[in-house]
Design a protein around this motif. Structure first.
Motif, mmCIF file in Angstrom:
data_model
loop_
_atom_site.group_PDB
_atom_site.id
_atom_site.type_symbol
_atom_site.label_atom_id
_atom_site.label_comp_id
_atom_site.label_asym_id
_atom_site.label_seq_id
_atom_site.Cartn_x
_atom_site.Cartn_y
_atom_site.Cartn_z
ATOM 1 N N THR A 286 -0.248 -12.479 13.907
ATOM 2 C CA THR A 286 0.684 -11.393 14.667
ATOM 3 C C THR A 286 0.070 -11.432 16.375
ATOM 4 O O THR A 286 1.060 -10.470 17.452
ATOM 5 N N VAL A 287 -0.991 -10.492 16.005
ATOM 6 C CA VAL A 287 -1.615 -10.628 17.592
ATOM 7 C C VAL A 287 -0.918 -11.582 18.883
ATOM 8 O O VAL A 287 -0.448 -11.398 19.764
ATOM 9 N N LYS A 288 -1.166 -13.359 18.507
ATOM 10 C CA LYS A 288 -0.705 -13.745 19.184
ATOM 11 C C LYS A 288 0.611 -13.690 20.109
ATOM 12 O O LYS A 288 0.716 -14.529 20.230
ATOM 13 N N LYS A 289 1.787 -13.356 18.913
ATOM 14 C CA LYS A 289 2.660 -13.585 18.834
ATOM 15 C C LYS A 289 3.356 -11.964 19.875
ATOM 16 O O LYS A 289 4.021 -11.842 20.481
ATOM 17 N N GLU A 290 2.540 -11.407 19.810
ATOM 18 C CA GLU A 290 3.480 -9.196 19.472
ATOM 19 C C GLU A 290 1.718 -8.990 20.928
ATOM 20 O O GLU A 290 2.689 -7.553 21.324
ATOM 21 N N HIS A 291 1.161 -9.811 21.157
ATOM 22 C CA HIS A 291 -0.217 -8.709 21.966
ATOM 23 C C HIS A 291 -1.570 -7.645 21.348
ATOM 24 O O HIS A 291 -2.088 -7.540 21.978
ATOM 25 N N ALA A 292 -0.704 -7.323 20.152
ATOM 26 C CA ALA A 292 -1.128 -6.018 19.722
ATOM 27 C C ALA A 292 -0.655 -5.367 18.404
ATOM 28 O O ALA A 292 0.697 -5.836 18.212
ATOM 29 N N CYS A 293 -1.492 -5.759 17.920
ATOM 30 C CA CYS A 293 -0.925 -4.911 16.508
ATOM 31 C C CYS A 293 -1.773 -3.823 15.784
ATOM 32 O O CYS A 293 -3.015 -3.822 15.931
ATOM 33 N N VAL A 294 -1.234 -3.599 14.452
ATOM 34 C CA VAL A 294 -2.563 -3.108 13.493
ATOM 35 C C VAL A 294 -1.239 -3.179 12.241
ATOM 36 O O VAL A 294 -0.468 -2.907 11.509
ATOM 37 N N VAL A 295 -3.117 -2.963 11.579
ATOM 38 C CA VAL A 295 -2.792 -3.556 10.210
ATOM 39 C C VAL A 295 -1.994 -2.099 9.187
ATOM 40 O O VAL A 295 -2.460 -0.924 9.325
ATOM 41 N N GLY A 296 -0.769 -1.720 8.427
ATOM 42 C CA GLY A 296 -0.295 -1.449 7.909
ATOM 43 C C GLY A 296 -0.474 -1.689 5.649
ATOM 44 O O GLY A 296 -0.084 -2.679 6.224
ATOM 45 N N MET A 297 0.449 -0.600 5.101
ATOM 46 C CA MET A 297 0.521 -1.183 3.848
ATOM 47 C C MET A 297 1.224 -0.033 3.555
ATOM 48 O O MET A 297 1.544 1.599 3.901
ATOM 49 N N PRO A 298 2.274 0.068 2.275
ATOM 50 C CA PRO A 298 3.937 0.511 2.032
ATOM 51 C C PRO A 298 2.299 2.031 1.167
ATOM 52 O O PRO A 298 1.987 2.137 0.896
ATOM 53 N N VAL B 279 6.562 10.010 0.734
ATOM 54 C CA VAL B 279 6.967 8.614 1.496
ATOM 55 C C VAL B 279 6.772 6.937 1.698
ATOM 56 O O VAL B 279 6.750 6.708 0.864
ATOM 57 N N SER B 280 7.670 6.404 2.224
ATOM 58 C CA SER B 280 7.672 5.189 2.205
ATOM 59 C C SER B 280 7.837 4.408 3.164
ATOM 60 O O SER B 280 8.390 2.564 2.257
ATOM 61 N N ASP B 281 7.755 4.694 3.801
ATOM 62 C CA ASP B 281 6.777 4.055 5.142
ATOM 63 C C ASP B 281 5.921 3.301 5.185
ATOM 64 O O ASP B 281 5.690 2.633 3.847
ATOM 65 N N VAL B 282 5.435 2.789 6.174
ATOM 66 C CA VAL B 282 3.705 2.300 6.256
ATOM 67 C C VAL B 282 3.158 3.062 6.535
ATOM 68 O O VAL B 282 2.955 4.505 7.435
ATOM 69 N N ALA B 283 1.309 3.366 6.627
ATOM 70 C CA ALA B 283 0.691 4.002 7.041
ATOM 71 C C ALA B 283 -0.556 2.902 7.295
ATOM 72 O O ALA B 283 -0.725 1.896 7.076
ATOM 73 N N THR B 284 -1.110 2.964 8.719
ATOM 74 C CA THR B 284 -1.893 2.366 9.611
ATOM 75 C C THR B 284 -3.381 2.382 8.521
ATOM 76 O O THR B 284 -3.433 3.245 8.295
ATOM 77 N N LEU B 285 -4.140 1.307 9.064
ATOM 78 C CA LEU B 285 -5.561 1.334 8.378
ATOM 79 C C LEU B 285 -6.275 1.291 9.058
ATOM 80 O O LEU B 285 -6.339 1.391 10.130
ATOM 81 N N THR B 286 -7.636 0.401 9.495
ATOM 82 C CA THR B 286 -8.285 0.597 10.061
ATOM 83 C C THR B 286 -8.721 -0.997 11.443
ATOM 84 O O THR B 286 -9.313 -1.313 12.099
ATOM 85 N N VAL B 287 -7.409 -2.275 10.459
ATOM 86 C CA VAL B 287 -7.883 -3.205 11.899
ATOM 87 C C VAL B 287 -6.873 -2.685 12.456
ATOM 88 O O VAL B 287 -5.537 -2.696 12.032
ATOM 89 N N ASP B 288 -6.929 -3.075 14.198
ATOM 90 C CA ASP B 288 -6.655 -2.564 15.032
ATOM 91 C C ASP B 288 -6.720 -5.147 15.861
ATOM 92 O O ASP B 288 -7.586 -5.064 16.095
ATOM 93 N N ALA B 289 -5.926 -4.923 16.555
ATOM 94 C CA ALA B 289 -6.042 -5.902 17.628
ATOM 95 C C ALA B 289 -5.623 -5.798 18.814
ATOM 96 O O ALA B 289 -4.025 -5.627 18.467
ATOM 97 N N ALA B 290 -5.551 -6.426 19.682
ATOM 98 C CA ALA B 290 -5.077 -6.733 20.610
ATOM 99 C C ALA B 290 -6.126 -7.300 22.329
ATOM 100 O O ALA B 290 -6.507 -8.255 21.734
ATOM 101 N N ARG B 291 -4.964 -8.341 23.340
ATOM 102 C CA ARG B 291 -5.707 -8.749 24.179
ATOM 103 C C ARG B 291 -6.426 -8.076 24.581
ATOM 104 O O ARG B 291 -6.196 -7.231 25.204
ATOM 105 N N ARG B 292 -7.285 -8.478 25.533
ATOM 106 C CA ARG B 292 -8.812 -7.842 26.541
ATOM 107 C C ARG B 292 -8.123 -7.573 27.212
ATOM 108 O O ARG B 292 -8.428 -6.407 28.108
ATOM 109 N N SER B 293 -7.161 -8.247 27.750
ATOM 110 C CA SER B 293 -6.772 -7.525 28.790
ATOM 111 C C SER B 293 -6.320 -6.179 28.888
ATOM 112 O O SER B 293 -6.133 -5.678 29.588
ATOM 113 N N ASN B 294 -5.855 -6.407 27.647
ATOM 114 C CA ASN B 294 -4.388 -4.840 27.496
ATOM 115 C C ASN B 294 -5.797 -4.445 27.704
ATOM 116 O O ASN B 294 -5.929 -2.687 27.649
#
Length: 202
Positions: free
Chosen positions: A123-135, A160-175
């Motif tokens: 995902t981060v390769k496509k979007e440059h930043a992401c956060v892992v979540g689950m229902p 609540v039926s959306d998503v909650a963020t977990l603790t894995v986050d990813a982003a490009r280092r330049s960001n």
């Protein structure tokens, strides 16, 4: 492109009321921290920086890294007063390569898997930043329009039926390291991890 992880293990876990920080408590005869590090060791991540509490560097080197023969941990460093300080200390210890995907994870949460890390990487390769979540399935009360704050309940019981963020986050280092003020992607994806640092560093 290189991948690196900052695994945070500097918390005191005071709410556990245990005789040691929760990341060092045993789970099936191994420290809780072991399981997070093992997931990164077995994943696509190239390098891991472990951020620990004050005075815990030698302990972690001996009792965690060397004992369990983790090869990808390239540095162990002390964290700071707040979580975002610890993240920053970890980012400073990542190798010099400009183009790096950085993963940030709370080492006291042992259920991250190689599959989760692989999906975050794709995902981060496509979007440059992401956060892992689950229902989310929990029933939550809103107080004053904010979740988890003490106050008058203003909106009763909600499901609540959306998503909650977990603790894995990813982003490009330049960001994450250079362009804090220019990247709203990082502000949206990593604010829960590095707090006001994103806004202040610009």
């Amino acid at each position: 492109m290189k991948t690196a992880a900052v695994v945070l293990a500097a918390g005191k876990g005071s709410r556990m009321q245990a005789d040691r920080p929760k990341q060092y408590l045993l789970l099936k005869e191994k420290p809780v921290l072991y399981y997070s590090l093992k997931a990164f060791e077995d994943s696509c991540i190239d390098e891991v920086v472990l951020v620990v509490g004050e005075g815990e560097v030698e302990y972690c080197k001996r009792e965690i890294v060397e004992k369990y023969d983790f090869k990808k941990i390239t540095a162990i460093t002390e964290g700071g007063k707040e979580r975002y300080h610890s993240v920053y200390e970890g980012l400073k210890r990542i190798g010099k390569e400009e183009q790096t995907y950085v993963f940030i994870h709370d080492g006291a949460r042992p259920f991250v898997t190689e599959q989760i890390l692989t999906r975050a990487y794709e995902t981060v390769k496509k979007e440059h930043a992401c956060v892992v979540g689950m229902p989310v399935k929990d029933t939550i009360k809103l107080s004053g329009g904010k979740v988890g704050h003490i106050g008058v309940v203003t909106s009763g019981m909600i499901k609540v039926s959306d998503v909650a963020t977990l603790t894995v986050d990813a982003a490009r280092r330049s960001n994450t390291c250079k362009n804090h003020s220019a990247t709203h992607l990082l502000q949206k994806a990593l604010r829960t991890v590095i707090g006001n640092y994103v806004e202040q560093a610009g």
